[in-house]
Structures are given as C-alpha cells and as structure tokens.
Scaffold this motif. Structure first.
Motif, PDB file in Angstrom:
ATOM      1  N   LEU A  71       0.795  -1.183   0.060  1.00 47.34           N
ATOM      2  CA  LEU A  71       0.012  -0.030   0.069  1.00 47.34           C
ATOM      3  C   LEU A  71       0.802   1.221  -0.123  1.00 47.34           C
ATOM      4  O   LEU A  71       1.728   1.298   0.709  1.00 47.34           O
ATOM      5  CB  LEU A  71      -0.981  -0.128   1.258  1.00 47.34           C
ATOM      6  N   SER A  72       0.469   2.259  -0.559  1.00 47.73           N
ATOM      7  CA  SER A  72       1.056   3.563  -0.597  1.00 47.73           C
ATOM      8  C   SER A  72       0.720   4.262   0.812  1.00 47.73           C
ATOM      9  O   SER A  72       0.068   3.468   1.554  1.00 47.73           O
ATOM     10  CB  SER A  72       0.299   4.496  -1.562  1.00 47.73           C
ATOM     11  N   LYS A  73       1.603   5.033   1.138  1.00 42.31           N
ATOM     12  CA  LYS A  73       1.440   5.768   2.737  1.00 42.31           C
ATOM     13  C   LYS A  73       0.089   6.520   2.861  1.00 42.31           C
ATOM     14  O   LYS A  73      -0.308   6.256   3.751  1.00 42.31           O
ATOM     15  CB  LYS A  73       2.529   6.867   2.697  1.00 42.31           C
ATOM     16  N   LYS A  74      -0.634   6.905   1.639  1.00 40.39           N
ATOM     17  CA  LYS A  74      -1.916   7.361   1.824  1.00 40.39           C
ATOM     18  C   LYS A  74      -2.802   6.312   1.960  1.00 40.39           C
ATOM     19  O   LYS A  74      -3.835   6.326   3.020  1.00 40.39           O
ATOM     20  CB  LYS A  74      -2.267   8.313   0.611  1.00 40.39           C
ATOM     21  N   ALA A  75      -2.810   5.176   1.344  1.00 41.03           N
ATOM     22  CA  ALA A  75      -3.749   4.147   1.456  1.00 41.03           C
ATOM     23  C   ALA A  75      -3.273   3.513   2.840  1.00 41.03           C
ATOM     24  O   ALA A  75      -4.498   3.099   3.439  1.00 41.03           O
ATOM     25  CB  ALA A  75      -3.559   2.985   0.352  1.00 41.03           C
ATOM     26  N   LYS A  76      -2.182   3.314   3.372  1.00 40.34           N
ATOM     27  CA  LYS A  76      -2.093   2.924   4.631  1.00 40.34           C
ATOM     28  C   LYS A  76      -2.812   3.662   5.646  1.00 40.34           C
ATOM     29  O   LYS A  76      -3.269   3.308   6.737  1.00 40.34           O
ATOM     30  CB  LYS A  76      -0.368   2.806   5.051  1.00 40.34           C
ATOM     31  N   LYS A  77      -2.698   4.865   5.680  1.00 41.81           N
ATOM     32  CA  LYS A  77      -3.164   5.753   6.684  1.00 41.81           C
ATOM     33  C   LYS A  77      -4.858   5.786   6.431  1.00 41.81           C
ATOM     34  O   LYS A  77      -5.435   5.721   7.628  1.00 41.81           O
ATOM     35  CB  LYS A  77      -2.835   7.276   6.147  1.00 41.81           C
ATOM     36  N   GLU A  78      -5.261   5.517   5.205  1.00 42.70           N
ATOM     37  CA  GLU A  78      -6.757   5.313   5.039  1.00 42.70           C
ATOM     38  C   GLU A  78      -7.181   4.021   5.543  1.00 42.70           C
ATOM     39  O   GLU A  78      -8.290   3.923   6.137  1.00 42.70           O
ATOM     40  CB  GLU A  78      -6.842   5.473   3.649  1.00 42.70           C
TER      41      GLU A  78
END
Length: 156
Positions: A71-78
């Motif tokens: 996952l991208s950093k944004k997706a991990k946060k989401e």
C-alpha cells in the motif's frame, strides 16, 4: 483463496472435524487483500465473507489484512480506520454511494449487527515487518492455546 471450499462444499468442515477428532487444535486464518479493503462498501463485503467462513467452519478465527507492504502511505493511513472500525461511520461512507433506500437500510442493518457483536477485527500483515509477523503468530498461538499444556520449568 477459494471461497467455494467452505461456502458451497462441505470439504473444509469435514477436514476441520477430522483434525479435531485426531486432537489437533485448529483455528481458521482468514486472509483478505488490504488493497481490496480501501473502500467502506468493499470492507463490509470482506467482513461478511469472514463471518461466512467463521459460521461455516465453527472454529476460532483470526482475520488478517495481507499485503500491507504494497500500500502507498496514503492508502496505509486510510486503511487504519478499518483495523478497529466504527461501523456507524461506515454506514455514512457507504450510503453516499448507494442510491436505493432498500440497500441503505440493508447496509445500516448489517453494519449495526457487525458493530453490536464485534465479531470481526482484522490484524495488519506486512511480510517485510518482523513485528507484524510476530503479532499474527502470537494471535494464532493464543487462539489455539499453543504451549498451554507444557510444563513450566524453573530457570536454573
């Protein structure tokens, strides 16, 4: 990965029962691809699939979100909000997509049921993170009570 093995056929249930007759401690490990779970309605679908496996096999179950490392950093946060979900906020996210009142009502009922009983939680699994691997293994060991029957040894 083959949902049909426990939804359409009795083979997995029979396998679990045979292992239990042989006195093996058994738990289910339900894997869901984290890339699939980034939207609330897909998350609800993943929860229903996990519940289906749990009900069908009638054994303790650990639910794992795999491929967290992809996952991208944004997706991990989401996706963090899905690890300990507030199902009532999921209702709000999902009802914006759904147009039909009937499906909104069904989604609300499903989310309420999941939240009330709290039967499904997901553990994140990142194969590149040793701590993530250890956490999953500890949950599995705890679930099957691994080591509970071993004698305690006094240190010298």
């Amino acid at each position: 990965g083959q949902i049909e093995l426990y939804t359409h056929l009795p083979v997995m249930k029979q396998l679990v029962e045979q292992l239990q007759q042989w006195e093996f401690r058994v738990c289910g490990v339900f894997l869901v691809d984290s890339q699939f779970m980034v939207e609330s309605f897909k998350f609800i679908s993943g929860i229903l699939a996990a519940l289906s496996a749990m009900i069908s096999l009638e054994i303790p179950q650990i639910n794992i979100m795999t491929k967290m490392d992809l996952l991208s950093k944004k997706a991990k946060k989401e996706i963090e909000k899905y690890l300990d979900p507030d199902m009532y906020s999921m209702i709000e996210d999902s009802t914006n997509i759904l147009k039909s009142k009937m499906f909104k009502k069904l989604t609300k009922s499903i989310c309420g049921l999941i939240d009330d009983y709290g039967m499904v939680r997901f553990l994140p699994f990142d194969r590149s993170d040793e701590e993530s691997i250890n956490i999953v293994l500890q949950h599995i060991d705890f679930t099957i009570q691994y080591g509970e029957d071993l004698e305690f040894k006094e240190p010298k």
